[in-house]
Motif scaffolding. Structure first.
Motif, PDB file in Angstrom:
ATOM      1  N   HIS A  68      40.146  10.902  16.596  1.00 61.02           N
ATOM      2  CA  HIS A  68      38.964  11.627  16.154  1.00 61.02           C
ATOM      3  C   HIS A  68      39.136  13.112  16.423  1.00 61.02           C
ATOM      4  O   HIS A  68      39.538  13.495  17.514  1.00 61.02           O
ATOM      5  CB  HIS A  68      37.729  11.145  16.940  1.00 61.02           C
ATOM      6  CG  HIS A  68      37.679   9.661  17.095  1.00 61.02           C
ATOM      7  ND1 HIS A  68      36.902   8.878  16.296  1.00 61.02           N
ATOM      8  CD2 HIS A  68      38.313   8.815  17.951  1.00 61.02           C
ATOM      9  CE1 HIS A  68      37.057   7.614  16.648  1.00 61.02           C
ATOM     10  NE2 HIS A  68      37.919   7.556  17.647  1.00 61.02           N
ATOM     11  N   THR A  69      38.774  13.952  15.439  1.00 56.69           N
ATOM     12  CA  THR A  69      38.892  15.397  15.640  1.00 56.69           C
ATOM     13  C   THR A  69      37.691  15.986  16.370  1.00 56.69           C
ATOM     14  O   THR A  69      37.786  17.074  16.929  1.00 56.69           O
ATOM     15  CB  THR A  69      39.078  16.135  14.304  1.00 56.69           C
ATOM     16  OG1 THR A  69      37.976  15.821  13.446  1.00 56.69           O
ATOM     17  CG2 THR A  69      40.402  15.759  13.648  1.00 56.69           C
ATOM     18  N   ASP A  70      36.558  15.293  16.380  1.00 56.76           N
ATOM     19  CA  ASP A  70      35.362  15.759  17.088  1.00 56.76           C
ATOM     20  C   ASP A  70      34.567  14.542  17.558  1.00 56.76           C
ATOM     21  O   ASP A  70      33.496  14.228  17.013  1.00 56.76           O
ATOM     22  CB  ASP A  70      34.517  16.643  16.169  1.00 56.76           C
ATOM     23  CG  ASP A  70      33.442  17.418  16.923  1.00 56.76           C
ATOM     24  OD1 ASP A  70      33.183  17.107  18.109  1.00 56.76           O
ATOM     25  OD2 ASP A  70      32.852  18.329  16.318  1.00 56.76           O
ATOM     26  N   PRO A  71      35.079  13.842  18.577  1.00 59.08           N
ATOM     27  CA  PRO A  71      34.490  12.561  18.981  1.00 59.08           C
ATOM     28  C   PRO A  71      32.989  12.603  19.266  1.00 59.08           C
ATOM     29  O   PRO A  71      32.264  11.694  18.867  1.00 59.08           O
ATOM     30  CB  PRO A  71      35.271  12.180  20.237  1.00 59.08           C
ATOM     31  CG  PRO A  71      36.528  12.954  20.174  1.00 59.08           C
ATOM     32  CD  PRO A  71      36.218  14.201  19.414  1.00 59.08           C
ATOM     33  N   GLY A 113      40.594  11.586  21.272  1.00 57.26           N
ATOM     34  CA  GLY A 113      40.238  12.850  20.652  1.00 57.26           C
ATOM     35  C   GLY A 113      41.496  13.669  20.417  1.00 57.26           C
ATOM     36  O   GLY A 113      42.345  13.778  21.299  1.00 57.26           O
ATOM     37  N   ASN A 160      43.238  17.258  18.074  1.00 53.55           N
ATOM     38  CA  ASN A 160      42.841  18.494  17.400  1.00 53.55           C
ATOM     39  C   ASN A 160      43.457  18.648  16.012  1.00 53.55           C
ATOM     40  O   ASN A 160      43.200  19.640  15.341  1.00 53.55           O
ATOM     41  CB  ASN A 160      43.151  19.727  18.275  1.00 53.55           C
ATOM     42  CG  ASN A 160      44.619  19.883  18.566  1.00 53.55           C
ATOM     43  OD1 ASN A 160      45.456  19.213  17.976  1.00 53.55           O
ATOM     44  ND2 ASN A 160      44.943  20.767  19.487  1.00 53.55           N
TER      45      ASN A 160
END
Length: 132
Positions: free
Chosen positions: A81-84, A111, A113
């Protein structure tokens, strides 16, 4: 040395060829599925996050089906995930429709980036009903 027992869904998306990887590899009774993202058939990212997550699960379903497996055969899940913090509620809502009954597979959420233009990726290890 034997060749890999590779699995591809009927409609291979462009990312497999562009980046030189297999959708899944069967080894004995296990199926190792590459990370699936919410890509369109041309390999581009679905811009709407909820739709991107749904496409990732749909792509995973297609790979599993090509191997004769279903979500019930999944043993282990890893998601990226890029922005959990902002994304988790959406992911959990979609995930709950696919893994609705206990016992659930194991799950590790990571998480990150960068996901090459995507915001969600899922990879799994599953039992393989059709062994080589």
């Amino acid at each position: 040395m034997s060749k890999r027992d590779v699995i591809f869904p009927a409609n291979r998306h462009a990312l497999y060829e562009a980046h030189g990887y297999s959708a899944a590899v069967r080894s004995g009774e296990l199926l190792f599925v590459s990370g699936q993202v919410g890509s369109r058939d041309d390999g581009s990212a679905e811009p709407d996050f909820a739709k991107q997550v749904q496409r990732a699960f749909d792509n995973l379903k297609a790979v599993l089906a090509a191997a004769g497996a279903t979500f019930d055969d999944i043993i282990d899940v890893t998601t990226f995930h890029t922005d959990p913090e902002k994304q988790l509620a959406t992911i959990m809502e979609i995930k709950a429709t696919l893994f609705s009954e206990k016992p659930y597979p194991t799950w590790t959420a990571v998480g990150v980036n960068w996901l090459a233009g995507f915001d969600f990726e899922i990879k799994v290890i599953a039992r393989s009903p059709k062994t080589a």
